[in-house]
Motif scaffolding. Structure first.
Motif, PDB file in Angstrom:
ATOM      1  N   LYS A  79     -43.438   1.280   7.174  1.00 40.33           N
ATOM      2  CA  LYS A  79     -44.011   0.337   8.134  1.00 40.33           C
ATOM      3  C   LYS A  79     -42.922  -0.580   8.696  1.00 40.33           C
ATOM      4  CE  LYS A  79     -47.936  -2.814   8.649  1.00 40.33           C
ATOM      5  NZ  LYS A  79     -48.680  -1.920   9.548  1.00 40.33           N
ATOM      6  N   ILE A  80     -42.025  -1.029   7.819  1.00 38.86           N
ATOM      7  CA  ILE A  80     -40.910  -1.884   8.265  1.00 38.86           C
ATOM      8  C   ILE A  80     -39.979  -1.094   9.179  1.00 38.86           C
ATOM      9  CG2 ILE A  80     -38.847  -3.115   7.484  1.00 38.86           C
ATOM     10  CD1 ILE A  80     -40.445  -3.883   4.961  1.00 38.86           C
ATOM     11  N   SER A  81     -39.699   0.147   8.803  1.00 41.71           N
ATOM     12  CA  SER A  81     -38.809   0.985   9.599  1.00 41.71           C
ATOM     13  C   SER A  81     -39.408   1.311  10.966  1.00 41.71           C
ATOM     14  CB  SER A  81     -38.518   2.281   8.836  1.00 41.71           C
ATOM     15  OG  SER A  81     -37.703   3.143   9.595  1.00 41.71           O
ATOM     16  N   TYR A 101     -40.129 -12.486  10.072  1.00 42.55           N
ATOM     17  CA  TYR A 101     -40.609 -11.187  10.529  1.00 42.55           C
ATOM     18  C   TYR A 101     -41.038 -10.313   9.347  1.00 42.55           C
ATOM     19  CZ  TYR A 101     -39.172 -11.823  15.408  1.00 42.55           C
ATOM     20  OH  TYR A 101     -39.069 -12.245  16.704  1.00 42.55           O
ATOM     21  N   VAL A 102     -40.259 -10.344   8.273  1.00 40.73           N
ATOM     22  CA  VAL A 102     -40.632  -9.570   7.084  1.00 40.73           C
ATOM     23  C   VAL A 102     -41.955 -10.083   6.521  1.00 40.73           C
ATOM     24  CG1 VAL A 102     -40.007  -9.035   4.698  1.00 40.73           C
ATOM     25  CG2 VAL A 102     -38.274  -8.915   6.491  1.00 40.73           C
ATOM     26  N   LEU A 134     -45.408  -7.886   6.009  1.00 47.50           N
ATOM     27  CA  LEU A 134     -46.050  -7.768   4.689  1.00 47.50           C
ATOM     28  C   LEU A 134     -47.468  -8.334   4.703  1.00 47.50           C
ATOM     29  CD1 LEU A 134     -43.064  -8.686   2.320  1.00 47.50           C
ATOM     30  CD2 LEU A 134     -43.995  -6.427   2.818  1.00 47.50           C
ATOM     31  N   GLN A 135     -47.672  -9.436   5.424  1.00 46.19           N
ATOM     32  CA  GLN A 135     -49.007 -10.005   5.519  1.00 46.19           C
ATOM     33  C   GLN A 135     -49.955  -9.058   6.241  1.00 46.19           C
ATOM     34  OE1 GLN A 135     -48.675 -13.884   7.302  1.00 46.19           O
ATOM     35  NE2 GLN A 135     -47.518 -14.737   5.582  1.00 46.19           N
ATOM     36  N   ASN A 136     -49.451  -8.435   7.297  1.00 48.34           N
ATOM     37  CA  ASN A 136     -50.261  -7.471   8.034  1.00 48.34           C
ATOM     38  C   ASN A 136     -50.648  -6.289   7.150  1.00 48.34           C
ATOM     39  OD1 ASN A 136     -50.029  -4.766   9.924  1.00 48.34           O
ATOM     40  ND2 ASN A 136     -51.136  -6.428  10.948  1.00 48.34           N
ATOM     41  N   HIS A 137     -49.684  -5.819   6.349  1.00 53.84           N
ATOM     42  CA  HIS A 137     -49.960  -4.704   5.440  1.00 53.84           C
ATOM     43  C   HIS A 137     -50.963  -5.123   4.364  1.00 53.84           C
ATOM     44  CE1 HIS A 137     -49.230  -1.067   3.109  1.00 53.84           C
ATOM     45  NE2 HIS A 137     -49.067  -1.834   2.038  1.00 53.84           N
ATOM     46  N   THR A 138     -50.827  -6.348   3.873  1.00 53.02           N
ATOM     47  CA  THR A 138     -51.743  -6.838   2.850  1.00 53.02           C
ATOM     48  C   THR A 138     -53.175  -6.906   3.380  1.00 53.02           C
ATOM     49  OG1 THR A 138     -49.955  -8.160   1.884  1.00 53.02           O
ATOM     50  CG2 THR A 138     -52.196  -8.730   1.240  1.00 53.02           C
ATOM     51  N   ILE A 148     -49.140  -9.767  -1.811  1.00 51.53           N
ATOM     52  CA  ILE A 148     -47.707  -9.439  -1.881  1.00 51.53           C
ATOM     53  C   ILE A 148     -46.929 -10.709  -1.580  1.00 51.53           C
ATOM     54  CG2 ILE A 148     -45.829  -8.053  -0.930  1.00 51.53           C
ATOM     55  CD1 ILE A 148     -47.851  -5.901  -0.225  1.00 51.53           C
ATOM     56  N   GLN A 149     -46.216 -11.186  -2.567  1.00 59.20           N
ATOM     57  CA  GLN A 149     -45.450 -12.425  -2.429  1.00 59.20           C
ATOM     58  C   GLN A 149     -43.999 -12.112  -2.072  1.00 59.20           C
ATOM     59  OE1 GLN A 149     -45.920 -14.385  -6.212  1.00 59.20           O
ATOM     60  NE2 GLN A 149     -47.887 -15.308  -5.632  1.00 59.20           N
ATOM     61  N   THR A 150     -43.397 -12.990  -1.263  1.00 61.24           N
ATOM     62  CA  THR A 150     -41.980 -12.834  -0.901  1.00 61.24           C
ATOM     63  C   THR A 150     -41.171 -13.963  -1.523  1.00 61.24           C
ATOM     64  OG1 THR A 150     -42.329 -14.066   1.162  1.00 61.24           O
ATOM     65  CG2 THR A 150     -42.448 -11.664   1.281  1.00 61.24           C
ATOM     66  N   GLN A 151     -40.026 -13.590  -2.040  1.00 62.48           N
ATOM     67  CA  GLN A 151     -39.073 -14.565  -2.568  1.00 62.48           C
ATOM     68  C   GLN A 151     -37.802 -14.478  -1.726  1.00 62.48           C
ATOM     69  OE1 GLN A 151     -38.666 -13.325  -6.662  1.00 62.48           O
ATOM     70  NE2 GLN A 151     -40.293 -14.703  -7.348  1.00 62.48           N
ATOM     71  N   THR A 152     -37.332 -15.620  -1.285  1.00 64.70           N
ATOM     72  CA  THR A 152     -36.184 -15.661  -0.378  1.00 64.70           C
ATOM     73  C   THR A 152     -34.920 -16.087  -1.115  1.00 64.70           C
ATOM     74  OG1 THR A 152     -37.622 -16.249   1.465  1.00 64.70           O
ATOM     75  CG2 THR A 152     -35.274 -16.608   1.772  1.00 64.70           C
TER      76      THR A 152
END
Length: 368
Positions: free
Chosen positions: A66-68, A134-135, A139-143, A156-160
Motif C-alpha cells: 500500500k505504501i509502495s 504521510y506515513v 497507516l490510519q487509512n489501512h487501519t 497500528i501505532q507509529t513511533q518516530t
C-alpha cells in the motif's frame, strides 16, 4: 501628435529588434512562472525509503504494498538489520526507514495493536515531518479498512525516531544552504566581471601582448578570489557553529577541502561567464539572474528535488550547488567520510575542469 506616434513606433521597433530586451520582457517571466509553478511545493513525491520487516507476514506485506503504491514513496531497498540504517542514511539516497516489529500479526490479534517505527533523516526537518505525516495517514487509512470487518478494532501505532537532527532545528538546513548560495553567487559574480572589466577599461591589449598564455591569465584572475571566498566560507562556518550551534560531526580538513573545491568551481563558472560577456552589465545580469534562481530552487536547499517533475530533476544535476549541499550536510551532520561522498566530489572536480577548459577555448577565440 504624429511625431509622438512615430517616436513610439520607433521605440517598439528598437525593442523588438533587441533580442536581449525581448528575452527579459517575455522569456524571463515565462521561465520563472514555470520554474516556480513546478518546483515550489510543500508536498513530497517519490521519496526513497527503506523497509525493515521483522515480522515478514502477509499483513505487513500488504501494508508495504500500500505504501509502495502511493505516489509519495518509492521503496529503494529492504534491509535485514537495524545496523544498516545509519549507513544508508549517510549515503543520502534514503530519507526514511520503516521498521515493522516482530510478531506484528500476533500482536494485532492478541493485543489489538501493533507498532511501526518511522525513522527519518532529519537533516531537512520539513521533509522529515512531512514523511512522518504521510506515513501516519497511510497507516490510519489501512487501519480503518481492516476495522470495517474486525471487532474489536485494531490499532497500528507509529513511533518516530529522528536521525542527525532530533530537535528538528531548521538552522541545520539553513546554514549549509546559505553557505552554498553565498559562495556560489558571490564567487561567480566577482569573477564574471573580471575579463569584461579589462575590455571596458581598454586594458585587454596589455593581456594580448603579455607573455602569459590563456591558462595563466585565467588562473591569475581566479587565484586572488579564492582567498577572499575562503574567508567568506570560514566566517559562515564559525557563525554557524558558535552562534547557531551547528555541529561538525565529520572531518574539518575534509570540510575545508570540499569548500575550497566548490569555491574554485564557482570561480571557474564566473570566469566562463566573463569570457562569454561583452560588458560588465551583461556579466552581472547573467550571474544574478542566470544563477540565483537555479541555485536556490534546483539545488535542494529549500524544496525537495524528488517532488519536482523529472525534467527539473535532470536539470538539477548540472547545478554545482546541488552536489555541494549534499557534501556539506553529509560532513557536518552525518560525519561522512570521503568514501561516502566521493561521487559528488568527482562531479565537482569534473565541472571545474569543464568550466576552465571551456573558458580557455572561448578566451582564445576572443584573442584571435
Amino acid at each position: 501628435m504624429k511625431r509622438f506616434i512615430g517616436f513610439v513606433t520607433k521605440e517598439f521597433y528598437h525593442i523588438f529588434r533587441d533580442k536581449r530586451s525581448m528575452f527579459i520582457l517575455f522569456g524571463m517571466p515565462i521561465a520563472q512562472i514555470m520554474l516556480f509553478g513546478f518546483a515550489i511545493t510543500n508536498e513530497i513525491n517519490n521519496v526513497n525509503i527503506a523497509i525493515l520487516d521483522k515480522s515478514k507476514d502477509t499483513k505487513t506485506q500488504k501494508i508495504i504494498n500500500k505504501i509502495s503504491a502511493s505516489k509519495y514513496f518509492y521503496i529503494e531497498q529492504e534491509i535485514s538489520s537495524e545496523y544498516q540504517i545509519e549507513s544508508i542514511f549517510k549515503k543520502g539516497k534514503v530519507k526514511a526507514v520503516l521498521v515493522f516489529e516482530n510478531h506484528f500479526v500476533k500482536n494485532l490479534q492478541t493485543q489489538k495493536q501493533a507498532k511501526v517505527q518511522v525513522i527519518t533523516d532529519a537533516t531537512d526537518p520539513n521533509i522529515a515531518n512531512t514523511i512522518t505525516n504521510y506515513v501516519n495517514a497511510i497507516l490510519q487509512n489501512h487501519t480503518q479498512e481492516i476495522n470495517n470487518t474486525n471487532q474489536p478494532a485494531y490499532q497500528i501505532q507509529t513511533q518516530t525516531q529522528l536521525y542527525y537532527n532530533p530537535e528538528l532545528k531548521s538552522v541545520f538546513t539553513f546554514v549549509p544552504g546559505v553557505m552554498t548560495v553565498i559562495l556560489m553567487l558571490v564567487s561567480a559574480m566577482m569573477t564574471s566581471i573580471s575579463i569584461t572589466r579589462e575590455k571596458e577599461l581598454g586594458t585587454m591589449e596589455v593581456l594580448l601582448v603579455s607573455p602569459l598564455n590563456p591558462l595563466q591569465v585565467i588562473l591569475g584572475k581566479v587565484f586572488p578570489y579564492i582567498f577572499l571566498s575562503i574567508i567568506n566560507a570560514t566566517v559562515i562556518v564559525v557563525l554557524g557553529v558558535f552562534v547557531f550551534g551547528m555541529p561538525i560531526e565529520g572531518s574539518i580538513l575534509l570540510l575545508a577541502f570540499e569548500s575550497i573545491l566548490f569555491i574554485i568551481t564557482a570561480l571557474s563558472l564566473g570566469i566562463l561567464i566573463s569570457t562569454l560577456s561583452n560588458s560588465q552589465q551583461t556579466a552581472m545580469m547573467i550571474s544574478l539572474m542566470g544563477l540565483m534562481l537555479p541555485v536556490i530552487i534546483l539545488s535542494g536547499f529549500i524544496f525537495p528535488l524528488s517532488s519536482m517533475p523529472l525534467p527539473l530533476q535532470v536539470i538539477s544535476n548540472i547545478i554545482p550547488a546541488k552536489w555541494f549541499i549534499i557534501i556539506i550536510k553529509a560532513i557536518m551532520l552525518k560525519g561522512a567520510s570521503i568514501e561516502i561522498i566521493w561521487k559528488e566530489t568527482l562531479i565537482l572536480i569534473g565541472m571545474t575542469l569543464f568550466f576552465i577548459v571551456l573558458s580557455i577555448k572561448k578566451y582564445k577565440i576572443r584573442l584571435e
